[in-house]
Each structure stands twice: as structure tokens, then as C-alpha cells.
Design a protein around this motif. Structure first.
Motif, PDB file in Angstrom:
ATOM      1  N   THR A   1       9.243 -29.272  23.922  1.00  0.00           N
ATOM      2  CA  THR A   1       8.765 -28.142  24.717  1.00  0.00           C
ATOM      3  C   THR A   1       9.839 -27.778  25.740  1.00  0.00           C
ATOM      4  O   THR A   1      10.974 -28.241  25.663  1.00  0.00           O
ATOM      5  CB  THR A   1       7.450 -28.469  25.445  1.00  0.00           C
TER       6      THR A   1
ATOM      7  N   VAL B   1      -1.190 -24.411  24.112  1.00  0.00           N
ATOM      8  CA  VAL B   1       0.041 -23.630  24.146  1.00  0.00           C
ATOM      9  C   VAL B   1       0.027 -22.679  22.953  1.00  0.00           C
ATOM     10  O   VAL B   1      -0.431 -23.043  21.863  1.00  0.00           O
ATOM     11  CB  VAL B   1       1.285 -24.545  24.150  1.00  0.00           C
TER      12      VAL B   1
ATOM     13  N   THR C   1       1.388 -22.557  33.366  1.00  0.00           N
ATOM     14  CA  THR C   1       0.113 -22.790  32.690  1.00  0.00           C
ATOM     15  C   THR C   1      -0.984 -22.227  33.585  1.00  0.00           C
ATOM     16  O   THR C   1      -0.970 -22.442  34.801  1.00  0.00           O
ATOM     17  CB  THR C   1      -0.109 -24.292  32.450  1.00  0.00           C
TER      18      THR C   1
ATOM     19  N   ARG D   1      -1.113 -21.759  28.084  1.00  0.00           N
ATOM     20  CA  ARG D   1       0.249 -21.320  28.364  1.00  0.00           C
ATOM     21  C   ARG D   1       0.808 -20.556  27.167  1.00  0.00           C
ATOM     22  O   ARG D   1       0.635 -20.991  26.022  1.00  0.00           O
ATOM     23  CB  ARG D   1       1.165 -22.508  28.686  1.00  0.00           C
TER      24      ARG D   1
ATOM     25  N   THR E   1       4.125 -19.863  25.411  1.00  0.00           N
ATOM     26  CA  THR E   1       5.431 -20.517  25.437  1.00  0.00           C
ATOM     27  C   THR E   1       6.563 -19.541  25.169  1.00  0.00           C
ATOM     28  O   THR E   1       6.412 -18.578  24.422  1.00  0.00           O
ATOM     29  CB  THR E   1       5.478 -21.660  24.405  1.00  0.00           C
TER      30      THR E   1
ATOM     31  N   SER F   1      -1.194 -29.308  23.805  1.00  0.00           N
ATOM     32  CA  SER F   1       0.104 -29.714  24.337  1.00  0.00           C
ATOM     33  C   SER F   1      -0.108 -30.713  25.475  1.00  0.00           C
ATOM     34  O   SER F   1      -0.639 -30.361  26.528  1.00  0.00           O
ATOM     35  CB  SER F   1       0.880 -28.500  24.856  1.00  0.00           C
TER      36      SER F   1
END
Length: 196
Positions: free
Chosen positions: A28, A62, A95, A118, A120, A138
Motif C-alpha cells: 500500500t 480500500v 481514510t 479510503r 487509494t 486493508s
């Protein structure tokens, strides 16, 4: 259920693992994470057990886009101003805690009425979510209370070769994402910085 594999796993194989409700590891923005199908309680419970993580802490979803998150967000409880706030900030490494739909697993919400989401910008994670067709869980690839995994070697130290690791590198952030509660307008977790 865990499945033995080679150190690196392709995108398509990771999607196959997710579809079978197995756990994967992937890079990530800041650390390696563990992920699974957010719509499978069995997969989520296995992930929590693997990490020795409290069921009350909740988990992050995510996604490649905000649209992928809509099935998990109770948008009726968001004002237009709050939505605009999300859209104006989500290009950053943030987030959001937002109202959760009632059908989301309690293991994701931590038995609250909020879900952490979130969008990404990490190219590997974005591609994973796009091809998978929905968000993934995540959470850092470590045992609860232990240092995060920043390398494949770290992931292997914690979990051996039992978990497939998606090929790719972590991003240039030193700490996990900020967490912003959209209802209160406050940061729950506020520190992150980029590598120099």
C-alpha cells in the motif's frame, strides 16, 4: 483457510484467492497490508484471528473509486457539504469514517455505525480493486501490537509463505493514513509524512 504459495503472486492469482475467500498480502502507500473479501464473514474472521486483532477495532475498506464504496456507505446520512469534503480530500492519503449501511459485517464496522473507507492512489492496489470489482479489506500485515511490514521479508517473517503476496512496492509514506471522521469533522489519526 490459508493457502501455500510462492513469495510473489500475480494480480489474477490474488483475485482468485480473494474470490475463494482467502487472505492476501499486498503493498500500500506506506506498508504491506492484509486483505480479503469484505462480503465474507468467514474471510474477515480468519483475518482477525491471523492478526490476533480485536473484533471491536473495525477494519478499513480500500477501493479504486468512491463508486466502489457506495454499497457500504449510508449516503442518506451524509450532507452535500460532507460529500464535497470527502471528494475534495480523498486524493490525499486519507481514510474517512462515514456512516455504514446496516448490512455491513460488524467485523468491519467494529460493531459501530461507521465504516472506515479510503480511495487509494497506489497503482497496484487501485488495479487490484478495479479488476476485483469492489473494495477489499486493508489492515497492516503484522500481528497486533507489532511493527508494520515494510518489506516482503517482514511479511514472510510474520506469516511465512502461507499467504500470497501481490508483487509490488510500497509507496512513499512513512506512516499509515490519516483517519478523518466526516460526521464530527475531526481527525482520529492525524500524523503521516512522506519519505525524503
Amino acid at each position: 483457510m490459508l493457502k501455500t504459495c510462492h513469495i510473489y503472486t500475480s494480480l489474477l492469482k490474488c483475485i482468485d484467492f480473494l474470490n475463494k475467500n482467502y487472505i492476501i498480502a499486498y503493498p500500500t502507500e506506506a506498508v504491506f497490508a492484509l486483505g480479503c473479501n469484505p462480503d465474507s464473514d468467514d474471510a474477515i474472521i480468519n483475518l482477525l484471528k491471523l492478526k490476533n486483532r480485536s473484533k471491536r477495532k473495525g477494519l478499513i475498506l480500500v477501493a479504486a473509486s468512491y463508486n466502489q464504496l457506495i454499497p457500504y456507505i449510508n449516503e442518506c446520512r451524509l450532507s452535500d457539504f460532507q460529500k464535497q469534503k470527502i471528494f475534495s480530500l480523498y486524493s490525499g492519503f486519507i481514510t474517512f469514517l462515514v456512516p455504514a449501511r446496516s448490512n455491513i459485517s460488524n467485523w468491519i464496522t467494529g460493531f459501530s455505525n461507521l465504516v472506515a473507507v479510503r480511495v487509494t492512489k497506489h497503482p497496484v492496489v487501485k488495479r487490484l480493486c478495479l479488476y476485483y470489482g469492489k473494495p477489499i479489506i486493508s489492515t497492516s500485515a503484522n500481528f497486533t501490537g507489532m511493527p508494520e511490514s515494510r518489506t516482503v521479508k517482514d511479511v514472510l517473517k510474520y506469516f511465512g509463505s502461507d499467504i500470497p503476496i501481490l508483487d509490488g512496492n510500497i509507496g512513499n509514506f512513512l506512516y499509515p493514513s490519516k483517519i478523518f471522521n466526516i460526521l464530527t469533522g475531526e481527525y482520529v489519526r492525524n500524523a503521516y509524512s512522506k519519505k525524503i
